[in-house]
Design a protein around this motif. Structure first.
Motif, PDB file in Angstrom:
ATOM      1  N   PHE A   1     -21.293 -11.256   2.996  1.00 47.65           N
ATOM      2  CA  PHE A   1     -20.623  -9.974   3.212  1.00 47.65           C
ATOM      3  C   PHE A   1     -20.018  -9.412   1.937  1.00 47.65           C
ATOM      4  CE2 PHE A   1     -17.272 -13.161   4.121  1.00 47.65           C
ATOM      5  CZ  PHE A   1     -16.251 -12.701   3.290  1.00 47.65           C
ATOM      6  N   PHE A   2     -19.926  -8.076   1.926  1.00 45.36           N
ATOM      7  CA  PHE A   2     -19.188  -7.352   0.894  1.00 45.36           C
ATOM      8  C   PHE A   2     -18.092  -6.587   1.604  1.00 45.36           C
ATOM      9  CE2 PHE A   2     -18.773  -3.212  -1.498  1.00 45.36           C
ATOM     10  CZ  PHE A   2     -17.967  -3.723  -2.507  1.00 45.36           C
ATOM     11  N   LEU A   3     -16.838  -6.948   1.335  1.00 47.17           N
ATOM     12  CA  LEU A   3     -15.679  -6.299   1.947  1.00 47.17           C
ATOM     13  C   LEU A   3     -14.951  -5.468   0.905  1.00 47.17           C
ATOM     14  CD1 LEU A   3     -13.654  -5.834   4.256  1.00 47.17           C
ATOM     15  CD2 LEU A   3     -12.540  -7.994   3.588  1.00 47.17           C
ATOM     16  N   TYR A   4     -14.883  -4.180   1.171  1.00 50.80           N
ATOM     17  CA  TYR A   4     -14.189  -3.213   0.297  1.00 50.80           C
ATOM     18  C   TYR A   4     -12.844  -2.925   0.955  1.00 50.80           C
ATOM     19  CZ  TYR A   4     -13.742   1.141  -2.493  1.00 50.80           C
ATOM     20  OH  TYR A   4     -13.337   2.143  -3.350  1.00 50.80           O
ATOM     21  N   PHE A   5     -11.788  -3.497   0.401  1.00 47.35           N
ATOM     22  CA  PHE A   5     -10.466  -3.521   1.009  1.00 47.35           C
ATOM     23  C   PHE A   5      -9.523  -2.652   0.177  1.00 47.35           C
ATOM     24  CE2 PHE A   5      -6.404  -5.083   2.292  1.00 47.35           C
ATOM     25  CZ  PHE A   5      -6.523  -5.781   3.491  1.00 47.35           C
ATOM     26  N   CYS A   6      -9.127  -1.494   0.721  1.00 48.02           N
ATOM     27  CA  CYS A   6      -8.392  -0.504  -0.085  1.00 48.02           C
ATOM     28  C   CYS A   6      -7.090  -0.078   0.583  1.00 48.02           C
ATOM     29  CB  CYS A   6      -9.263   0.722  -0.327  1.00 48.02           C
ATOM     30  SG  CYS A   6     -10.808   0.366  -1.163  1.00 48.02           S
ATOM     31  N   THR A   7      -5.984  -0.408  -0.028  1.00 48.80           N
ATOM     32  CA  THR A   7      -4.672  -0.054   0.519  1.00 48.80           C
ATOM     33  C   THR A   7      -4.264   1.361   0.101  1.00 48.80           C
ATOM     34  OG1 THR A   7      -3.400  -0.812  -1.395  1.00 48.80           O
ATOM     35  CG2 THR A   7      -4.012  -2.471   0.232  1.00 48.80           C
ATOM     36  N   ASP A   8      -3.307   1.921   0.847  1.00 48.12           N
ATOM     37  CA  ASP A   8      -2.647   3.154   0.406  1.00 48.12           C
ATOM     38  C   ASP A   8      -1.468   2.844  -0.511  1.00 48.12           C
ATOM     39  OD1 ASP A   8      -4.342   4.853   1.696  1.00 48.12           O
ATOM     40  OD2 ASP A   8      -2.844   5.758   3.005  1.00 48.12           O
ATOM     41  N   ASP A   9      -0.998   1.614  -0.479  1.00 53.93           N
ATOM     42  CA  ASP A   9       0.109   1.189  -1.342  1.00 53.93           C
ATOM     43  C   ASP A   9      -0.400   0.910  -2.743  1.00 53.93           C
ATOM     44  OD1 ASP A   9       2.087   1.207   0.673  1.00 53.93           O
ATOM     45  OD2 ASP A   9       1.440  -0.753   1.390  1.00 53.93           O
ATOM     46  N   PRO A  10       0.404   1.122  -3.784  1.00 57.77           N
ATOM     47  CA  PRO A  10       1.757   1.676  -3.753  1.00 57.77           C
ATOM     48  C   PRO A  10       1.809   3.176  -4.085  1.00 57.77           C
ATOM     49  CG  PRO A  10       1.387   0.649  -5.869  1.00 57.77           C
ATOM     50  CD  PRO A  10       0.095   0.517  -5.089  1.00 57.77           C
ATOM     51  N   HIS A  11       0.846   3.939  -3.577  1.00 52.20           N
ATOM     52  CA  HIS A  11       0.846   5.398  -3.754  1.00 52.20           C
ATOM     53  C   HIS A  11       2.153   5.983  -3.215  1.00 52.20           C
ATOM     54  CE1 HIS A  11      -0.394   9.607  -3.292  1.00 52.20           C
ATOM     55  NE2 HIS A  11      -1.502   9.329  -3.961  1.00 52.20           N
ATOM     56  N   ARG A  12       2.582   7.088  -3.770  1.00 58.53           N
ATOM     57  CA  ARG A  12       3.766   7.761  -3.250  1.00 58.53           C
ATOM     58  C   ARG A  12       3.559   8.162  -1.790  1.00 58.53           C
ATOM     59  NH1 ARG A  12       7.727   9.870  -6.645  1.00 58.53           N
ATOM     60  NH2 ARG A  12       7.505   9.031  -8.751  1.00 58.53           N
TER      61      ARG A  12
ATOM     62  N   PRO B   1      14.867   9.333  -3.898  1.00 59.21           N
ATOM     63  CA  PRO B   1      13.654   8.679  -4.409  1.00 59.21           C
ATOM     64  C   PRO B   1      12.541   8.708  -3.367  1.00 59.21           C
ATOM     65  CG  PRO B   1      15.282   7.034  -3.781  1.00 59.21           C
ATOM     66  CD  PRO B   1      15.965   8.373  -3.690  1.00 59.21           C
ATOM     67  N   ASN B   2      11.313   8.763  -3.830  1.00 59.22           N
ATOM     68  CA  ASN B   2      10.180   8.706  -2.924  1.00 59.22           C
ATOM     69  C   ASN B   2      10.123   7.339  -2.254  1.00 59.22           C
ATOM     70  OD1 ASN B   2       7.020   8.141  -2.463  1.00 59.22           O
ATOM     71  ND2 ASN B   2       7.434  10.326  -2.275  1.00 59.22           N
ATOM     72  N   SER B   3       9.585   7.286  -1.037  1.00 54.77           N
ATOM     73  CA  SER B   3       9.565   6.041  -0.269  1.00 54.77           C
ATOM     74  C   SER B   3       8.447   5.086  -0.682  1.00 54.77           C
ATOM     75  CB  SER B   3       9.387   6.357   1.210  1.00 54.77           C
ATOM     76  OG  SER B   3       8.081   6.864   1.455  1.00 54.77           O
TER      77      SER B   3
ATOM     78  N   ILE C   1      11.314   3.275  -9.111  1.00 55.97           N
ATOM     79  CA  ILE C   1      10.600   2.046  -9.478  1.00 55.97           C
ATOM     80  C   ILE C   1      10.914   0.939  -8.480  1.00 55.97           C
ATOM     81  CG2 ILE C   1      10.401   0.226 -11.217  1.00 55.97           C
ATOM     82  CD1 ILE C   1      10.827   2.383 -13.356  1.00 55.97           C
ATOM     83  N   ALA C   2      12.160   0.893  -7.994  1.00 57.44           N
ATOM     84  CA  ALA C   2      12.531  -0.109  -6.993  1.00 57.44           C
ATOM     85  C   ALA C   2      11.705   0.070  -5.715  1.00 57.44           C
ATOM     86  CB  ALA C   2      14.028  -0.017  -6.677  1.00 57.44           C
ATOM     87  N   GLN C   3      11.474   1.310  -5.309  1.00 56.65           N
ATOM     88  CA  GLN C   3      10.650   1.590  -4.138  1.00 56.65           C
ATOM     89  C   GLN C   3       9.183   1.206  -4.408  1.00 56.65           C
ATOM     90  OE1 GLN C   3      11.634   2.771  -1.092  1.00 56.65           O
ATOM     91  NE2 GLN C   3      13.756   2.645  -1.774  1.00 56.65           N
ATOM     92  N   TYR C   4       8.732   1.496  -5.600  1.00 54.56           N
ATOM     93  CA  TYR C   4       7.367   1.148  -6.036  1.00 54.56           C
ATOM     94  C   TYR C   4       7.163  -0.372  -5.967  1.00 54.56           C
ATOM     95  CZ  TYR C   4       3.954   0.462  -9.977  1.00 54.56           C
ATOM     96  OH  TYR C   4       2.919   0.084 -10.811  1.00 54.56           O
TER      97      TYR C   4
END
Length: 492
Positions: free
Chosen positions: A179-190, A202-204, A241-244
């Motif tokens: 298998f080829f698993l393409y695993f893509c998070t939304d983190d740590p995008h704003r 600050p942004n979450s 940065i702390a949220q990031y």
């Protein structure tokens, strides 16, 4: 006599049929056996994760034990680069092995942006599927069209909950096929909304007060975080940065869950795991720029067939190399497909491999309103940036403009953003030449220093050759207006 001949013929026919059946059976078994020996591959892509925020890359504050363990068991690259510090543009390169300026992947795909890859391009998942792989994706996609970037299985989960994402991958990890698993998070995008009611908030970065199931919330004190040199050391910067960091710790726990599940299947000894990010941290001066914080990224590869563990590789590699590398790892012949990148599979275990001291970057758009083409060559310690639209003010991504980090500088009419004057931050010269060994912060432009004229000319030649080799339409913007790729402009 005639009866004996017929019996003989029948016997020969039966022998031939048996031979053919045996041969077919052997071919089928050989094919199945060959497929079972192919490695599984997990390509884990974070969203806006810079090299600044990982324990294994030297950050003593952030907690990333699972990714640090991956580095301890694999190889950590110190000079890995995306080609464009923009989500969609970067992901198109990861999955095609070609620069976006040659595939039409100039910028964002979603909403009103509508940049899309040419339908003649053969992507990594399509090539792997053709070679017998089961292909699956989960999380952020951000490329188009689907026919070019087709995956057999599309899994659904909250892309902010990496732990949940991992749980949804159980069937893929237990696949009978490689298998080829393409695993893509939304983190740590704003996280949304990008514009808070109070600009100082600050942004979450996707963090929630009640947390996420299966994840232990890791909170960071703003006074403890490390503020990169390119950013201003303000209360707003530290709070963001702390949220990031918190968002990244959530990635780490989900990654740990995925690795634990993989080990439970017994396939960890036959699975190559790759961790990268699409571009640098989502702060002004990094994301959407081609300065080092925007394009120099984490790359950790655990190859169970590689004897060296916990190694460091200083080769300059690029995301344009990712597709040819993965195909070689999988033993897949790419056929007539020609990539702009090259496979680094053979040099993963080396510390300082020869011939890996040059990379290129190519950025044209982020959002469709952000036209600012830049082309880059880095050779050894020298790096040249060509700001093709340099008379324009440098454009802001909407989420970066609304960040409290930038608003604190903007509203207070500060003179500097990090080590750069605001004037220099917003208005770039046509050429920027840096010696990264002496000037890692890219603060001293050598392009106007006559002592470096030979270096500048050599780098310009390299840059133009890169554009020619990758059929970059923006090659026309050199002084002699080379229009060799433009055609006649006449449709007969």
């Amino acid at each position: 006599m005639k009866k004996q001949i017929n019996i003989l013929r029948f016997a020969i026919l039966l022998s031939c049929v048996a031979l053919v059946m045996t041969s077919c059976g052997e071919k089928k078994e050989d094919k199945e056996d060959s497929a079972s020996k192919k490695p599984n591959i997990i390509l884990f892509v974070a969203d806006d994760h810079g090299i600044d925020a990982l324990g294994c890359y030297g950050n003593p504050v952030i907690k990333t034990p699972n990714l640090d363990q991956l580095a301890a068991e694999g190889t950590r690259f110190t000079n890995a680069y995306c080609t464009s510090a923009s989500c969609a543009a970067s992901r198109s390169v990861i999955l095609t092995g070609k620069f976006g300026h040659a595939t039409g992947s100039y910028g964002h795909v979603h909403d009103y942006h509508h940049f899309s890859t040419y339908d003649t391009i053969k992507s990594l998942p399509v090539l792997l599927e053709k070679a017998g792989y089961a292909t699956a994706r989960i999380g952020k996609y951000h490329v188009a069209p689907e026919s070019v970037y087709h995956f057999q299985t599309v899994l659904e989960a909250d892309p902010r909950s990496t732990f949940e994402m991992a749980e949804k991958c159980a069937d893929v990890l237990n696949s009978d096929k490689p298998f080829f698993l393409y695993f893509c998070t939304d983190d740590p995008h704003r996280g949304g909304p990008f514009r808070p009611v109070d600009w100082k908030t600050p942004n979450s970065f996707g963090n929630k007060a009640d947390g996420y199931p299966g994840v232990k919330t890791v909170v960071y004190d703003p006074k403890d975080v490390l503020v990169p040199d390119f950013m201003p050391d303000t209360q707003q910067s530290r709070e963001e940065i702390a949220q990031y960091y918190q968002s990244i710790s959530r990635i780490d726990q989900g990654f740990g869950k995925l690795m634990a599940m993989l080990k439970e299947t017994g396939k960890d000894k036959n699975t190559i795991v790759i961790y990268i990010s699409d571009n640098g941290m989502a702060f002004p001066g990094a994301k959407t720029t081609v300065y080092e914080p925007g394009i120099k990224l984490p790359c950790i590869i655990k190859d169970p067939f590689e004897s060296k563990k916990g190694s460091v590789n200083n080769a300059m590699i690029s995301w344009v190399d990712m597709t040819p590398t993965i195909l070689q790892m999988a033993g897949v012949d790419a056929g007539k497909n020609k990539f702009h990148g090259r496979s680094f599979e053979k040099i993963i275990g080396e510390e300082n491999p020869k011939g890996w001291d040059e990379i290129n970057a190519s950025h044209t758009f982020h959002e469709i309103t952000m036209y600012y083409p830049m082309r880059v060559v880095r050779k050894g310690d020298y790096k040249l940036i060509w700001n093709i639209a340099y008379p324009l003010e440098y454009p802001f991504a909407s989420d970066l403009w609304d960040s409290s980090t930038w608003q604190a500088v903007y509203r207070n009419k500060a003179q500097f953003y990090g080590k750069r004057k605001i004037q220099d931050f917003l208005h770039h010269p046509q050429f920027e030449l840096f010696d990264l060994k002496k000037d890692p912060n890219e603060s001293v432009n050598l392009a106007t220093d006559n002592k470096f004229l030979p270096v500048l000319n050599d780098m310009k030649t390299r840059l133009r050759e890169f554009q020619k080799n990758t059929q970059d339409p923006w090659i026309i913007m050199w002084g002699d207006h080379d229009n060799s790729f433009q055609g006649t402009g006449v449709h007969l």
